[in-house]
Structures are given as C-alpha cells and as structure tokens.
Design a protein around this motif. Structure first.
Motif, PDB file in Angstrom:
ATOM      1  N   TYR A 294     -37.464 -15.275 -28.461  1.00  0.00           N
ATOM      2  CA  TYR A 294     -36.261 -15.649 -29.203  1.00  0.00           C
ATOM      3  C   TYR A 294     -36.598 -16.103 -30.623  1.00  0.00           C
ATOM      4  O   TYR A 294     -35.812 -15.896 -31.557  1.00  0.00           O
ATOM      5  N   ALA A 295     -37.758 -16.725 -30.803  1.00  0.00           N
ATOM      6  CA  ALA A 295     -38.161 -17.183 -32.138  1.00  0.00           C
ATOM      7  C   ALA A 295     -38.307 -16.016 -33.103  1.00  0.00           C
ATOM      8  O   ALA A 295     -38.188 -16.186 -34.320  1.00  0.00           O
ATOM      9  N   GLY A 296     -38.548 -14.841 -32.563  1.00  0.00           N
ATOM     10  CA  GLY A 296     -38.666 -13.653 -33.408  1.00  0.00           C
ATOM     11  C   GLY A 296     -37.338 -13.069 -33.835  1.00  0.00           C
ATOM     12  O   GLY A 296     -37.291 -12.199 -34.710  1.00  0.00           O
ATOM     13  N   PHE A 297     -36.240 -13.539 -33.218  1.00  0.00           N
ATOM     14  CA  PHE A 297     -34.903 -13.036 -33.572  1.00  0.00           C
ATOM     15  C   PHE A 297     -34.287 -13.963 -34.614  1.00  0.00           C
ATOM     16  O   PHE A 297     -33.480 -14.831 -34.291  1.00  0.00           O
ATOM     17  N   THR A 298     -34.672 -13.809 -35.851  1.00  0.00           N
ATOM     18  CA  THR A 298     -34.196 -14.705 -36.893  1.00  0.00           C
ATOM     19  C   THR A 298     -32.967 -14.148 -37.594  1.00  0.00           C
ATOM     20  O   THR A 298     -32.720 -12.940 -37.604  1.00  0.00           O
ATOM     21  N   ALA A 299     -32.196 -15.052 -38.182  1.00  0.00           N
ATOM     22  CA  ALA A 299     -31.001 -14.642 -38.918  1.00  0.00           C
ATOM     23  C   ALA A 299     -31.400 -13.866 -40.163  1.00  0.00           C
ATOM     24  O   ALA A 299     -32.384 -14.199 -40.835  1.00  0.00           O
ATOM     25  N   ALA A 300     -30.635 -12.838 -40.477  1.00  0.00           N
ATOM     26  CA  ALA A 300     -30.892 -12.052 -41.684  1.00  0.00           C
ATOM     27  C   ALA A 300     -30.310 -12.800 -42.880  1.00  0.00           C
ATOM     28  O   ALA A 300     -29.094 -13.007 -42.957  1.00  0.00           O
ATOM     29  N   PRO A 301     -31.159 -13.232 -43.824  1.00  0.00           N
ATOM     30  CA  PRO A 301     -30.645 -14.001 -44.968  1.00  0.00           C
ATOM     31  C   PRO A 301     -29.894 -13.105 -45.944  1.00  0.00           C
ATOM     32  O   PRO A 301     -30.255 -11.948 -46.156  1.00  0.00           O
TER      33      PRO A 301
END
Length: 633
Positions: A294-301
């Motif tokens: 899940y840590a790899g699924f980051t929000a797209a800035p």
C-alpha cells in the motif's frame, strides 16, 4: 505501480443452485461460504488501494452484498431463466462490478489495484462502455430500479434481479418503480442490504418510522426479511422470491461491514477502508502484511502551480456552513429557530451543513436521501415571507429537483440552496456525479428571477452568504468538491476579496484590466484563468480577467466593456452545451457586440481520479493560455 494480486480469484467455485430446493446441501453451503470469504477479502484488499492513493472510495456496501452476489452467480449458471446481470442501484458499490469483471476474465485481477485512479477506467461509479466487463451504468443512488422494470418488460419470460439498500430505497424513484412493478406483475426481484448505515449516520435515528419491509409490503411486493449473514436464511429468502410469481424482495438485515473490526456497524464503513484497517483485517484472515504494498500506492501530485493565487487553500463547500453560522450568530436561538430552517439530505459532512448542525441545532433538520421532498420542505418553510429555508446537496442532484424549483418559484418561496461538488474538479465518482448543468436552476420566465452565485474563493463565499442570506426568493450558491486558493490582487500579495470587499449581486468584477481582450470566468476556474492571463501578459498580450460570480445576471457596463474589446473567452467547468458560455455569446449579439468569441467548458465523460479531471477536459491553465493566444491573432 503494478503489483501482483495475492488473492487467487481463480479458486472461486462455480456451481449451480436450484431455487426449487429451498435448503442448501452441506457442500453448497461450504462452497458459498468459501466464495463469500474470497470475494470479501479481495474487495477489502483492492478498495484499500484507493485510500492509499488518496482517491477515497467505498468498501462496506460492496463487501456487505457479497453473499447475495455469490448466490446470484450460482443461479445465473441457468442462463435461460434469468437476465444474468447483477444490477445495482447503489453506484458506490462499484467494487462489486469490478470484482465480477475480474472473475469473468474481462479484467486482470492486478488491474483492480488501480481502483479510482485517473485514466484506469475504474471510476467511482460503474459506467457502461468504459470498463471492460461492466454491463450497466448505475447513475445516481436510487435510480436503477425503474430502469430494471423496463428490462423486465423487455424480458417477460425471465427473472431480473436488482441489488438495493436502505439508503437507495429512500429515493422517491423507488416508490414509483414499486407501483409499476406491482401493477404489471413484473418478475423483478430486489435484494436489499438493510445495514442501517448511510453517510451521515443511521436511518433508524435520523429518519424514525422508516422501515424498508413495511414500505415495500405497502406497495404490494412480496417481502421476506432475513438475517443477511445467515446463509441458510438468505438462500431461503432468495429461493422464495424466485419461486414467487411477481415482484418480490429479500430484506437482508446485517450490520455494516460484518467482520471488519475497525469499521463494523459504523458509518465509516460506507467509505473506503483505511489502509491500517485493511492490513489488520487481512492479517487476521491469514494473509501477509501488505503495508509495503500500500505504501507504493501514492497520490499523484498536481504538477502545476498557478500564479495569481495563494498556496493556501480552503474548502468553499465547508465555508458555506461557516458563513451561515456567522449570520445565525447574529440572532438569538429563539429568533433563529423561528426564522430559519436548514434541512440535510444525508450529506451534511460533505456540503457544509455539519458545522451548522453542531453550532445551531435549533435550526437543523436531519433527513434522508430524499432531495425532492427535502427541497420542497425548505421551500414550504420559506413560503412565509419572513421565513427562510436552507437546502444543500451535490450539484449533480440539482437536475433531480428542477420541477420542485419551479414549484417553489411559483409560490414565491424563500430558499437558499447550496449545491456543492460543482463542475468536474476532483470528481473521482466520475461522470454521473458531474455538477455541470447548474444553469438549469435558472428556468423561470422573464418576469421572475432566481439568483445563481459561484464564489471564487473562501473569502468571497463568506461575503456572498452574508449579503444574500436574507434576500427573498430563490438563491443558488455553488461550490466545488476541491479546495480552492485565494485570489490575489495584481501586486501578487494582497487577497482580492479582503476585509474591505463587499459583494454586490449582479455585478461583474474586474480582476485585471486589458486592451487585447478579456477572459470571463468564475468559481474554481477563476484562479486557473488568472494564471493563464498573467502568463499571457508576461508574453506581451494585454489580456484582462473578469470574475462573474452572479452567473445569470447581465452587468451591462462590464458586458459593453468586454464586448468592445478584440476578443472574449469564457472559461468554466459547466457543460459547454448549457453553461455560461452558451448564454454570454447571445447577450453580446443582442447588443450588437461582436468580438472574437471563444468558449471552454466540459465536453467529455470523465477520466476518474481527482485533479486530473480538469486537464482531461482541456481546462488546465496551459490550455487556456493556448486559447488566449489563438484568439489574440
């Protein structure tokens, strides 16, 4: 990021259930329980990716109805008797449709981990023709049953199923659908998840007297009420309605998200499961610790920083409620209760009414998912010239209350309407939740008037509400789901809508003067347009910017100013077919004003995601700047 899907959907057990046998065999029961747990685990796992990416989502509803879905899949093994589509009138349960698409091979399971991500074709509500394997568009909550009636009319020899909920059944559409289904003896079978949870809380508390079983029985349906987590009872109910000739329903009583410790029975179960809660649940089910996944699924800035506005942002949809409180603070509790009524439609936390509920409970009426009736109640309260109703919901739902708006106008009612989630910005729920036809509210004749306001930032929102709260008639105020920055003056330091600013209804506002032409905008598109205008000025194009917070009123002085300039460009996120740009061009021509004219608005179905919706529509500052350049030559 791509990741393997650790839950083996290929282990799903396909088998046929015979509704003439009302008791499950031990093997059938075991296989059903296996399938139920498999799909529930998968739904928790992939919907949590939405939480990890910051695009939100919904876990509990789809998780709840897995037992019903698994039974339907076993019934659909007999394709001659049923329309093999799991229709669902709760679009937020879209995870159901996506897991079904993966089960049938239309989607690779790994793709589910892009849930609600921009351009993944996995938006927040199911859309026919967009996602492989999805067989219908659910639209807005409580709108599917009437359509399913039509499917049943077209398939008289087959049974049609529709999933529902105690939330969707609050919509008036379902009452009309029930009457038609009974009158025509349609072979429509409803499976209702009655978990006593909606966004704002528990219907048993805020809508006392509401009972799904009694409601449907009153309409004439055959109804079986069972415990949804008792697989024998659930099968008994479903087999009974299949064997019944005519419209029938199973009401499955259960707590929301049964078995997920952190959200079970809570209104939080309606939303996406938090990552920590998903990890905890999946560990309890014997899976690995997926924290690193899940840590790899980051929000797209958002990759672009606009000039002409602050880095600080505020939520206008919340500020609306705070501004109403500022008005109510000037009244005694007794005077406020006598003069003002604020009614909610299960969205108080999303549309700014929650702060009113907390600070001024004397004016607040909690209510259900009944936009038409609630709007009319607000209008009825404001039927007295000295009383004022306040109504709020999502802008997409404005289309549902147009007839009621006309009724309120004919009766000279006083209603202040707040429609949040306007336009397309940050609309992960996607196309069916776009609030783009807001000028429909201005549907009166020339001898009557309604006022439509779209403040550009939080400071202007406060100024608008203070000014128009006690104005008589219908007033519509719009805001976005997204937060917006504060507009700055030309010095780049001072807020444009400062303490000295006073909002004047009907007056356009010149943000910056220009000789080469003018951009006209409002709301969340103003700061984007300002960026484009300032960058155009840096290139030597003397372009001006007009803020039009009063959407449906002609400011003659400003219209003549822009109409005698070389060009006018309207920039908005409303529907290009029905928005401001479709009107302003006419206003110019009526006055024999003929500048070069351009118009940018929403033209396409959505991309999913959050900020990505704006560039998907070609409404980003770079696109606006390009249009300015084109009109300048």
């Amino acid at each position: 990021m791509s990741a393997e899907f650790p839950i083996d959907l290929k282990s799903f057990k396909k088998f046929k259930l015979d509704p003439s046998k009302t008791t499950l065999s031990e093997q059938e029961k075991a296989d059903l329980k296996f399938n139920i747990q498999l799909l529930r685990d998968a739904i928790v796992y992939f919907t949590a990716s939405g939480a990890a990416r910051g695009v939100s989502g919904h876990t509990g509803g789809a998780y709840d109805t897995v037992p019903e879905v698994c039974i339907l899949l076993s019934l659909f093994e007999d394709t001659e008797k049923y329309v093999p589509i799991v229709f669902d009138e709760a679009g937020h349960r879209v995870a159901t449709q996506y897991i079904l698409s993966a089960l049938e091979g239309s989607l690779p399971a790994e793709h589910l981990l892009h849930y609600r991500e921009a351009n993944s074709k996995l938006p927040g509500h199911p859309e026919l023709g967009l996602t492989p394997g999805v067989k219908f568009s659910s639209g807005r909550l409580g709108h599917m049953w009437p359509l399913v009636n039509g499917v049943a009319l077209a398939n008289r020899g087959k049974t049609v199923f529709c999933l529902g909920s105690d939330g969707s059944q609050q919509e008036g559409n379902d009452a009309e659908a029930a009457r038609l289904a009974v009158a025509q003896n349609l072979n429509v079978k409803l499976l209702i998840d009655d978990n006593d949870v909606t966004i704002s809380g528990h219907p048993s508390e805020y809508l006392k007297g509401y009972d799904v079983t009694k409601t449907l029985e009153g309409h004439g349906l055959k109804v079986f009420t069972v415990q949804g987590e008792d697989i024998d009872a659930l099968w008994g109910g479903i087999s009974a309605i299949v064997n019944y000739d005519g419209p029938a329903a199973v009401i499955a009583k259960r707590v929301m998200a049964p078995g997920i410790a952190d959200i079970e029975g809570s209104s939080h179960g309606h939303d996406v499961i938090p990552v920590k809660s998903a990890v905890k649940y999946l560990l309890s089910r014997g899976y690995s610790d997926f924290s690193e996944t899940y840590a790899g699924f980051t929000a797209a800035p958002e990759p672009y920083l606009c000039i002409g506005s602050t880095k600080e942002r505020g939520a206008n949809r919340v500020v609306f409620g705070e501004a109403v409180n500022l008005v109510l603070d000037g009244l005694s509790k007794e005077e406020a209760a006598k003069k003002v009524m604020v009614i909610d439609s299960d969205l108080e936390g999303s549309t700014g009414l929650k702060v009113i509920h907390q600070k001024h409970p004397e004016v607040f009426i909690p209510s259900g998912i009944m936009e038409r009736g609630n709007f009319s109640a607000a209008a009825g309260f404001g039927f007295d010239p000295e009383k004022f109703g306040v109504f709020s919901t999502f802008s997409a739902f404005l289309e549902m209350v147009i007839s009621e708006v006309t009724m309120a106008r004919l009766n000279n009612c006083n209603v202040l309407c707040h429609f949040s989630h306007s336009g397309v910005d940050e609309m992960a729920d996607n196309t069916c939740h776009f609030g783009i036809n807001s000028l429909f509210a201005d549907n009166g004749l020339e001898d009557t008037h309604s006022f439509l306001y779209f403040p550009a930032d939080p400071a202007q929102m406060v100024a608008v509400i203070k000014r128009v709260f006690f104005e008589r008639g219908l007033r519509f105020v719009f805001s976005t789901r997204s937060k917006v920055p504060y507009i700055l003056k030309e010095d780049g330091k001072t807020k444009f809508f400062d303490e000295a600013y006073e909002f004047v209804p009907g007056k356009d506002e010149t943000i910056v003067e220009g000789k080469a032409g003018y951009v006209v905008s409002f709301g969340e598109m103003l700061y984007r347009s300002y960026d484009a205008v300032l960058r155009a000025r840096q290139l030597g194009l003397d372009v001006g910017l007009i803020n039009k917070p009063s959407l449906n009123v002609v400011d003659e002085q400003t219209l003549r100013k822009i109409g005698t300039s070389p060009f006018v460009l309207v920039v908005e996120s409303f529907n290009q077919k029905t928005g401001l740009g479709s009107k302003l061009g006419t206003w110019l021509l009526e006055r024999q004003l003929t500048p070069r004219y351009g118009y940018m608005g929403t033209t396409r179905e959505g991309s999913g995601g959050l900020w990505e919706q704006i560039p998907h529509q070609g409404l980003d500052p770079q696109a606006i700047l390009l249009k300015i350049k084109q009109l300048s030559h």
